[in-house]
Design a protein around this motif. Structure first.
Motif, PDB file in Angstrom:
ATOM      1  N   LYS A   1     -10.271 -12.690  22.935  1.00 20.99           N
ATOM      2  CA  LYS A   1      -9.270 -13.757  22.880  1.00 20.99           C
ATOM      3  C   LYS A   1      -9.217 -14.514  21.550  1.00 20.99           C
ATOM      4  CE  LYS A   1     -12.362 -17.119  25.093  1.00 20.99           C
ATOM      5  NZ  LYS A   1     -12.538 -18.029  26.245  1.00 20.99           N
ATOM      6  N   ASN A   2     -10.282 -14.484  20.763  1.00 21.19           N
ATOM      7  CA  ASN A   2     -10.282 -15.252  19.511  1.00 21.19           C
ATOM      8  C   ASN A   2     -10.374 -14.407  18.246  1.00 21.19           C
ATOM      9  OD1 ASN A   2     -12.141 -17.361  21.500  1.00 21.19           O
ATOM     10  ND2 ASN A   2     -10.260 -18.109  20.541  1.00 21.19           N
ATOM     11  N   ARG A   3     -10.579 -13.109  18.406  1.00 20.19           N
ATOM     12  CA  ARG A   3     -10.712 -12.263  17.213  1.00 20.19           C
ATOM     13  C   ARG A   3     -10.251 -10.843  17.548  1.00 20.19           C
ATOM     14  NH1 ARG A   3     -16.201 -12.492  13.845  1.00 20.19           N
ATOM     15  NH2 ARG A   3     -15.305 -14.562  13.493  1.00 20.19           N
ATOM     16  N   TYR A   4      -9.656 -10.213  16.563  1.00 21.79           N
ATOM     17  CA  TYR A   4      -9.160  -8.851  16.783  1.00 21.79           C
ATOM     18  C   TYR A   4      -9.238  -8.062  15.476  1.00 21.79           C
ATOM     19  CZ  TYR A   4      -5.026 -10.911  14.621  1.00 21.79           C
ATOM     20  OH  TYR A   4      -4.189 -11.567  13.761  1.00 21.79           O
ATOM     21  N   ALA A   5      -9.254  -6.762  15.599  1.00 20.04           N
ATOM     22  CA  ALA A   5      -9.302  -5.865  14.441  1.00 20.04           C
ATOM     23  C   ALA A   5      -8.336  -4.712  14.672  1.00 20.04           C
ATOM     24  CB  ALA A   5     -10.717  -5.339  14.232  1.00 20.04           C
ATOM     25  N   ILE A   6      -7.705  -4.284  13.569  1.00 19.96           N
ATOM     26  CA  ILE A   6      -6.732  -3.196  13.644  1.00 19.96           C
ATOM     27  C   ILE A   6      -7.124  -2.122  12.633  1.00 19.96           C
ATOM     28  CG2 ILE A   6      -4.296  -2.562  13.490  1.00 19.96           C
ATOM     29  CD1 ILE A   6      -3.636  -5.556  13.893  1.00 19.96           C
ATOM     30  N   HIS A   7      -7.334  -0.919  13.117  1.00 18.81           N
ATOM     31  CA  HIS A   7      -7.599   0.238  12.264  1.00 18.81           C
ATOM     32  C   HIS A   7      -6.391   1.170  12.329  1.00 18.81           C
ATOM     33  CE1 HIS A   7     -12.007  -0.431  11.664  1.00 18.81           C
ATOM     34  NE2 HIS A   7     -11.874  -1.067  12.825  1.00 18.81           N
ATOM     35  N   PHE A   8      -5.942   1.623  11.189  1.00 17.87           N
ATOM     36  CA  PHE A   8      -4.817   2.554  11.158  1.00 17.87           C
ATOM     37  C   PHE A   8      -5.343   3.973  10.961  1.00 17.87           C
ATOM     38  CE2 PHE A   8      -2.849  -1.483  10.362  1.00 17.87           C
ATOM     39  CZ  PHE A   8      -1.633  -1.380  11.037  1.00 17.87           C
ATOM     40  N   VAL A   9      -4.853   4.881  11.792  1.00 13.52           N
ATOM     41  CA  VAL A   9      -5.324   6.264  11.816  1.00 13.52           C
ATOM     42  C   VAL A   9      -4.180   7.197  11.423  1.00 13.52           C
ATOM     43  CG1 VAL A   9      -6.315   8.096  13.237  1.00 13.52           C
ATOM     44  CG2 VAL A   9      -6.958   5.700  13.649  1.00 13.52           C
ATOM     45  N   GLN A  10      -4.439   8.067  10.436  1.00 12.46           N
ATOM     46  CA  GLN A  10      -3.440   9.066  10.054  1.00 12.46           C
ATOM     47  C   GLN A  10      -3.307  10.102  11.171  1.00 12.46           C
ATOM     48  OE1 GLN A  10      -2.184   7.200   6.914  1.00 12.46           O
ATOM     49  NE2 GLN A  10      -1.423   9.272   7.293  1.00 12.46           N
ATOM     50  N   PHE A  11      -2.097  10.286  11.661  1.00 11.22           N
ATOM     51  CA  PHE A  11      -1.902  11.158  12.813  1.00 11.22           C
ATOM     52  C   PHE A  11      -2.258  12.609  12.498  1.00 11.22           C
ATOM     53  CE2 PHE A  11       0.644  14.000  15.418  1.00 11.22           C
ATOM     54  CZ  PHE A  11       0.299  13.582  16.707  1.00 11.22           C
ATOM     55  N   ASP A  12      -1.799  13.136  11.373  1.00 10.45           N
ATOM     56  CA  ASP A  12      -2.024  14.554  11.057  1.00 10.45           C
ATOM     57  C   ASP A  12      -3.504  14.887  10.921  1.00 10.45           C
ATOM     58  OD1 ASP A  12       0.672  15.011  11.136  1.00 10.45           O
ATOM     59  OD2 ASP A  12       0.967  14.869   8.965  1.00 10.45           O
ATOM     60  N   GLN A  13      -4.260  13.994  10.300  1.00 14.01           N
ATOM     61  CA  GLN A  13      -5.680  14.251  10.063  1.00 14.01           C
ATOM     62  C   GLN A  13      -6.579  13.666  11.153  1.00 14.01           C
ATOM     63  OE1 GLN A  13      -6.487  12.641   6.187  1.00 14.01           O
ATOM     64  NE2 GLN A  13      -4.988  13.945   5.155  1.00 14.01           N
ATOM     65  N   GLN A  14      -6.012  12.769  11.979  1.00 12.31           N
ATOM     66  CA  GLN A  14      -6.784  12.093  13.020  1.00 12.31           C
ATOM     67  C   GLN A  14      -8.044  11.450  12.445  1.00 12.31           C
ATOM     68  OE1 GLN A  14      -6.006  11.612  16.593  1.00 12.31           O
ATOM     69  NE2 GLN A  14      -4.115  11.878  15.444  1.00 12.31           N
TER      70      GLN A  14
END
Length: 244
Positions: free
Chosen positions: A216-229
Motif C-alpha cells: 500500500k505504500n511502496r511499489y516497483a515496476i520492472h519492464f520486460v522485453q517480450f521477445d527476449q523475456q
C-alpha cells in the motif's frame, strides 16, 4: 501499435474485485457473441469464487464508505456535483439487491444441466458429445434461445458484479495518468497515502510489458522485453496512475 493499460492491485480486496470484473467482461462478451461451450468457463469460475467467499458484506461496506465520501465531496467547491450525484444514485440502487441474505449464484447449484456440465469442465477434453450429450443438444439450439438461457444464468451474479464495477470506477477515478520514466527498465515509487491500485499505460511499440509489485505504500515496476523475456536495460517512457 496501441497503448495498453496494466493494473496491479495492492491489497486482496482490489485483487478480488479485479478478478470478478474480468469475469464479468467475459460474460458480457459471451452474451453478445456465440462462443459455443466456451461461454461456460467464466460462469463456472464465478460460481466457484462466490462459493469460496461471500463478497456481499465487503461490497456493502465499500458502498457505505464511498457514499459517505461522496457526500463530503458534494460540499466542496469546484467539483462536478452532477457526476457525484450520479455515483450516489447508482451506488444506492446497487446496494438494494445486496441486502438479501442469499449468496449470489446459489440457485444455480440446483440447475441439473449446469451441475452436470460443471463436473466435467474441469477435466481435459471432457466436453465431447459422448461425455455430455445434453451439452451437444443445447449447442444445437438457435443462438437466440441459448442467449436467453445465458442471460438468465448471469443475472444471478449481477447484484454483486454491478456494484463492483462502480467501486472500481471510483477507485480508478482517484488518480490521473502522469508522465514517468523507467531508467534502465526500472521504476520505484512510494506514497504516504495508502494505495490500492497501480496503473501503467504503455505504448505497445516499446516491445515490453511491466511486472509490478508492492504494497500500500511502496511499489516497483520492472519492464520486460517480450521477445527476449528478460529485463529491459533501456529507458522507457510511460504513463502512471496510483489510485487510493
Amino acid at each position: 501499435m496501441t497503448d495498453l493499460v496494466y493494473e496491479q492491485p495492492l491489497n486482496e480486496k482490489i485483487r478480488s474485485y479485479l478478478r470478478l470484473e474480468y469475469l464479468n467482461k467475459q460474460l458480457s462478451n459471451n452474451l453478445n457473441h456465440d462462443h459455443q461451450h466456451r461461454c461456460f468457463y467464466p460462469l463456472f469460475s464465478l460460481c466457484e469464487l462466490s462459493e469460496r467467499c461471500d463478497y456481499r458484506n465487503e461490497v456493502l461496506k465499500d458502498i457505505e464508505r464511498n457514499l459517505i465520501q461522496l457526500g463530503k465531496w458534494q460540499a466542496l467547491e469546484h467539483v462536478d456535483k452532477q457526476q457525484i450525484e450520479q455515483y450516489i444514485e447508482a451506488l444506492s440502487l446497487a446496494r438494494e439487491p445486496l441486502q438479501k441474505p442469499e449468496r449470489c449464484g446459489t440457485q444455480l447449484k440446483q440447475d441439473r444441466f449446469l451441475s452436470a456440465l460443471r463436473q466435467r469442465f474441469g477435466m481435459p477434453g471432457a466436453c465431447c458429445n459422448f461425455d455430455l450429450p445434453q451439452l451437444h443438444y443445447w449447442l444445437a439450439k438457435p443462438w437466440e434461445e441459448r442467449q436467453q438461457d445465458y442471460r438468465h444464468w448471469i443475472a444471478h451474479f449481477e447484484p454483486l458484479l454491478n456494484p463492483i464495477n462502480l467501486l472500481l470506477q471510483l477507485t480508478r477515478s482517484t488518480a490521473h495518468f502522469d508522465n514517468a520514466t523507467a531508467h534502465a527498465g526500472f521504476f520505484q515509487g512510494d506514497s504516504a497515502q495508502a494505495l490500492s491500485l497501480v496503473r501503467v499505460k504503455l505504448d505497445a511499440a516499446h516491445g515490453c510489458y511491466p511486472t509490478i509489485s508492492g504494497h500500500k505504500n511502496r511499489y516497483a515496476i520492472h519492464f520486460v522485453q517480450f521477445d527476449q523475456q528478460r529485463h529491459s536495460d533501456r529507458s522507457i517512457d510511460f504513463l502512471l496512475a496510483t489510485c487510493a
